[in-house]
Design a protein around this motif. Structure first.
Motif, PDB file in Angstrom:
ATOM      1  N   ASN A 155      18.403  -8.776  -5.943  1.00 39.68           N
ATOM      2  CA  ASN A 155      17.671  -7.885  -6.850  1.00 39.68           C
ATOM      3  C   ASN A 155      16.288  -7.473  -6.328  1.00 39.68           C
ATOM      4  N   LYS A 156      15.934  -7.961  -5.168  1.00 41.75           N
ATOM      5  CA  LYS A 156      14.664  -7.619  -4.503  1.00 41.75           C
ATOM      6  C   LYS A 156      13.419  -8.089  -5.265  1.00 41.75           C
ATOM      7  N   LEU A 157      13.588  -8.962  -6.241  1.00 40.46           N
ATOM      8  CA  LEU A 157      12.442  -9.545  -6.925  1.00 40.46           C
ATOM      9  C   LEU A 157      11.920 -10.721  -6.109  1.00 40.46           C
ATOM     10  N   THR A 158      10.616 -10.931  -6.170  1.00 40.72           N
ATOM     11  CA  THR A 158      10.031 -12.031  -5.414  1.00 40.72           C
ATOM     12  C   THR A 158      10.342 -13.369  -6.088  1.00 40.72           C
ATOM     13  N   TYR A 159      10.158 -14.436  -5.318  1.00 43.50           N
ATOM     14  CA  TYR A 159      10.320 -15.773  -5.892  1.00 43.50           C
ATOM     15  C   TYR A 159       9.311 -15.966  -7.025  1.00 43.50           C
ATOM     16  N   TYR A 160       8.117 -15.419  -6.858  1.00 45.44           N
ATOM     17  CA  TYR A 160       7.092 -15.512  -7.895  1.00 45.44           C
ATOM     18  C   TYR A 160       7.600 -14.887  -9.194  1.00 45.44           C
ATOM     19  N   GLN A 161       8.208 -13.723  -9.096  1.00 47.54           N
ATOM     20  CA  GLN A 161       8.752 -13.051 -10.274  1.00 47.54           C
ATOM     21  C   GLN A 161       9.889 -13.864 -10.898  1.00 47.54           C
ATOM     22  N   HIS A 162      10.721 -14.450 -10.056  1.00 40.66           N
ATOM     23  CA  HIS A 162      11.811 -15.273 -10.567  1.00 40.66           C
ATOM     24  C   HIS A 162      11.285 -16.502 -11.307  1.00 40.66           C
ATOM     25  N   ILE A 163      10.285 -17.144 -10.737  1.00 42.27           N
ATOM     26  CA  ILE A 163       9.739 -18.357 -11.343  1.00 42.27           C
ATOM     27  C   ILE A 163       9.094 -18.032 -12.687  1.00 42.27           C
ATOM     28  N   HIS A 164       8.299 -16.987 -12.732  1.00 44.66           N
ATOM     29  CA  HIS A 164       7.719 -16.600 -14.022  1.00 44.66           C
ATOM     30  C   HIS A 164       8.806 -16.094 -14.973  1.00 44.66           C
ATOM     31  N   ILE A 179      11.852 -17.226 -15.295  1.00 42.59           N
ATOM     32  CA  ILE A 179      12.586 -18.312 -15.946  1.00 42.59           C
ATOM     33  C   ILE A 179      11.742 -18.932 -17.048  1.00 42.59           C
ATOM     34  N   ILE A 180      10.437 -18.964 -16.881  1.00 38.44           N
ATOM     35  CA  ILE A 180       9.569 -19.450 -17.960  1.00 38.44           C
ATOM     36  C   ILE A 180       9.651 -18.492 -19.157  1.00 38.44           C
ATOM     37  N   GLN A 181       9.614 -17.195 -18.883  1.00 41.06           N
ATOM     38  CA  GLN A 181       9.734 -16.205 -19.946  1.00 41.06           C
ATOM     39  C   GLN A 181      11.099 -16.314 -20.637  1.00 41.06           C
ATOM     40  N   HIS A 182      12.133 -16.554 -19.847  1.00 45.14           N
ATOM     41  CA  HIS A 182      13.486 -16.726 -20.370  1.00 45.14           C
ATOM     42  C   HIS A 182      13.541 -17.920 -21.317  1.00 45.14           C
ATOM     43  N   PHE A 225       5.425 -24.791 -17.272  1.00 52.59           N
ATOM     44  CA  PHE A 225       6.722 -25.436 -17.502  1.00 52.59           C
ATOM     45  C   PHE A 225       6.568 -26.645 -18.423  1.00 52.59           C
ATOM     46  N   THR A 226       5.564 -27.465 -18.135  1.00 49.24           N
ATOM     47  CA  THR A 226       5.348 -28.682 -18.909  1.00 49.24           C
ATOM     48  C   THR A 226       4.992 -28.353 -20.348  1.00 49.24           C
ATOM     49  N   ASP A 227       4.075 -27.418 -20.531  1.00 52.67           N
ATOM     50  CA  ASP A 227       3.666 -27.062 -21.885  1.00 52.67           C
ATOM     51  C   ASP A 227       4.836 -26.545 -22.710  1.00 52.67           C
ATOM     52  N   LEU A 228       5.632 -25.661 -22.156  1.00 54.95           N
ATOM     53  CA  LEU A 228       6.745 -25.093 -22.915  1.00 54.95           C
ATOM     54  C   LEU A 228       7.799 -26.151 -23.219  1.00 54.95           C
ATOM     55  N   TYR A 229       7.961 -27.093 -22.324  1.00 54.59           N
ATOM     56  CA  TYR A 229       8.982 -28.129 -22.530  1.00 54.59           C
ATOM     57  C   TYR A 229       8.520 -29.181 -23.537  1.00 54.59           C
ATOM     58  N   ALA A 248      11.048 -19.228 -23.007  1.00 56.20           N
ATOM     59  CA  ALA A 248      10.273 -18.919 -24.208  1.00 56.20           C
ATOM     60  C   ALA A 248      11.049 -17.989 -25.134  1.00 56.20           C
ATOM     61  N   TYR A 249      11.703 -17.001 -24.564  1.00 51.96           N
ATOM     62  CA  TYR A 249      12.514 -16.059 -25.348  1.00 51.96           C
ATOM     63  C   TYR A 249      13.590 -16.810 -26.126  1.00 51.96           C
ATOM     64  N   HIS A 250      14.313 -17.677 -25.429  1.00 49.06           N
ATOM     65  CA  HIS A 250      15.401 -18.393 -26.094  1.00 49.06           C
ATOM     66  C   HIS A 250      14.887 -19.488 -27.021  1.00 49.06           C
ATOM     67  N   LEU A 251      13.729 -20.052 -26.735  1.00 48.56           N
ATOM     68  CA  LEU A 251      13.135 -21.004 -27.670  1.00 48.56           C
ATOM     69  C   LEU A 251      12.879 -20.310 -29.009  1.00 48.56           C
ATOM     70  N   GLY A 252      12.424 -19.075 -28.975  1.00 52.19           N
ATOM     71  CA  GLY A 252      12.230 -18.319 -30.207  1.00 52.19           C
ATOM     72  C   GLY A 252      13.530 -18.167 -30.986  1.00 52.19           C
ATOM     73  N   GLN A 253      14.608 -17.871 -30.285  1.00 51.25           N
ATOM     74  CA  GLN A 253      15.908 -17.763 -30.948  1.00 51.25           C
ATOM     75  C   GLN A 253      16.311 -19.098 -31.568  1.00 51.25           C
ATOM     76  N   ILE A 254      16.104 -20.175 -30.820  1.00 51.99           N
ATOM     77  CA  ILE A 254      16.466 -21.500 -31.307  1.00 51.99           C
ATOM     78  C   ILE A 254      15.673 -21.851 -32.559  1.00 51.99           C
ATOM     79  N   VAL A 255      14.384 -21.546 -32.560  1.00 50.56           N
ATOM     80  CA  VAL A 255      13.549 -21.832 -33.726  1.00 50.56           C
ATOM     81  C   VAL A 255      14.088 -21.089 -34.949  1.00 50.56           C
TER      82      VAL A 255
END
Length: 154
Positions: free
Chosen positions: A123-132, A134-137, A11-15, A139-146
């Motif tokens: 959606n039956k996804l784990t909290y671990y999957q959700h947390i990762h 949101i980080i992927q989300h 989280f820190t690195d991406l931010y 990064a995806y949108h950071l690419g769009q912003i760039v």
């Protein structure tokens, strides 16, 4: 270092750190003016500002999910037209993003790692999957912003 600490580092690195992809939300958005953030360089596409608000809302949504709250995702998927394009409103948007960053880091610093395996009932996804996720989300949108930033800056 435990898993929560490793995720905090992501989280820190991406931010505002030193991510593998070599761009961060804070650095990228810090070079964008309100006028640039509100431009729509792709017809029927989103503005940088709309994407930032979308990121903020999804960060808030997923944080509530992993705290046990069941939410209804709005039909607009947290994409809303920006009405106030003032400098003050852009600064408030950036502060809101920073606030979500602080909330996530605090949450992860107090998170019981046994709860990574908890499932979100919708959606039956784990909290671990959700947390990762949101980080992927982010990064995806950071690419769009760039890419959009290249289109709206001289």
């Amino acid at each position: 270092m435990n898993e929560s600490q490793r995720i905090q580092s992501l989280f820190t690195d991406l931010y505002h750190g030193h991510p593998w992809l070599d761009v961060t939300l804070e650095d990228t958005l810090g070079r964008i003016t309100p006028e640039q953030a509100a431009q729509r360089p792709i017809k029927d596409g989103n503005t940088i500002w709309e994407i930032v608000n979308h990121i903020i809302s999804w960060r808030e949504n997923v944080l509530k999910r992993v705290q046990g709250e069941v939410l209804q995702t709005p039909s607009n998927n947290y994409i809303e037209k920006i009405e106030n394009t003032s400098d003050k409103a852009w600064r408030q948007t950036l502060v809101a993003l920073e606030t979500t960053q602080k909330e996530w880091l605090y949450f992860l610093s107090t998170f019981n790692e046994a709860d990574f395996n908890n499932e979100y009932s919708v959606n039956k996804l784990t909290y671990y999957q959700h947390i990762h996720g949101i980080i992927q989300h982010d990064a995806y949108h950071l690419g769009q912003i760039v890419l959009l930033a290249k289109m709206v800056t001289p």
